[in-house]
Design a protein around this motif. Sequence first.
Motif, PDB file in Angstrom:
ATOM      1  N   ALA A  24       0.826  -1.214   0.000  1.00  0.00           N
ATOM      2  CA  ALA A  24       0.000   0.000   0.000  1.00  0.00           C
ATOM      3  C   ALA A  24       0.865   1.271   0.000  1.00  0.00           C
ATOM      4  CB  ALA A  24      -0.916  -0.001   1.215  1.00  0.00           C
ATOM      5  N   GLU A  83      -3.995   2.622  -5.194  1.00  0.00           N
ATOM      6  CA  GLU A  83      -5.106   1.761  -5.622  1.00  0.00           C
ATOM      7  C   GLU A  83      -5.437   2.047  -7.079  1.00  0.00           C
ATOM      8  OE1 GLU A  83      -7.448  -0.529  -4.170  1.00  0.00           O
ATOM      9  OE2 GLU A  83      -5.957  -0.736  -2.586  1.00  0.00           O
ATOM     10  N   GLY A  93      -9.660  -2.460  -9.116  1.00  0.00           N
ATOM     11  CA  GLY A  93      -9.081  -1.956  -7.878  1.00  0.00           C
ATOM     12  C   GLY A  93      -7.779  -2.693  -7.524  1.00  0.00           C
ATOM     13  N   GLN A 150      -3.747  -3.037  -6.168  1.00  0.00           N
ATOM     14  CA  GLN A 150      -2.498  -2.509  -6.736  1.00  0.00           C
ATOM     15  C   GLN A 150      -2.119  -3.386  -7.910  1.00  0.00           C
ATOM     16  OE1 GLN A 150      -2.789  -2.937  -3.335  1.00  0.00           O
ATOM     17  NE2 GLN A 150      -2.597  -0.862  -2.568  1.00  0.00           N
TER      18      GLN A 150
END
Length: 177
Positions: free
Chosen positions: A158, A163, A170, A172
């Motif tokens: 993250a 995203e 959606g 990564q």
Amino acid sequence: VAASLKISDCYGPIPYSQITGTAFTVEYDNMEDLYKHMFDDLDEAISAFKVAVLGNEDMSSLSEYDLVFNGDFNKWVKFANSLKLRMAMRISSVSPALAKEKAEEAVIGVMTSASDAAYSKYNDGMNPYYRVTSSWNEIRISANITSYLSGYNDPRLAKYASEADASIGGGQIGVRN
């Protein structure tokens, strides 16, 4: 020499002394020969710069072509000597006698202040990676790293990647190498 030194620091032996501009492939210099040839090239450059400086030659016409030191050959001598000293330190445990000789030659005129730094006048101080990622929006995360990090539920994912748009699922998503 500066560019070749950086490449050889990363990858080891490189083609150097046999490059003529006409052959597509040449033999790689081993590290010992590579350093000797680079020392020779630096010595030759230092000598040529010193001749111009001692002769009080007017180098002002070169300033528009010299994007680093604006035709200041004294600074080029310091740069060359600094490279020479760096190389001498790197070979000190392999070839102590040569390292001592070259370090003693170099230390009489190395860079000593920030004003001696070798920067292109096109460098405005912005980190080039930041420029590419933020200003140009040109860098994307690799699919290899996103797959690895997500496969191991690594919390750093993250932090490394934003995203993706919900319309494409959606999460990564990395780009294939």
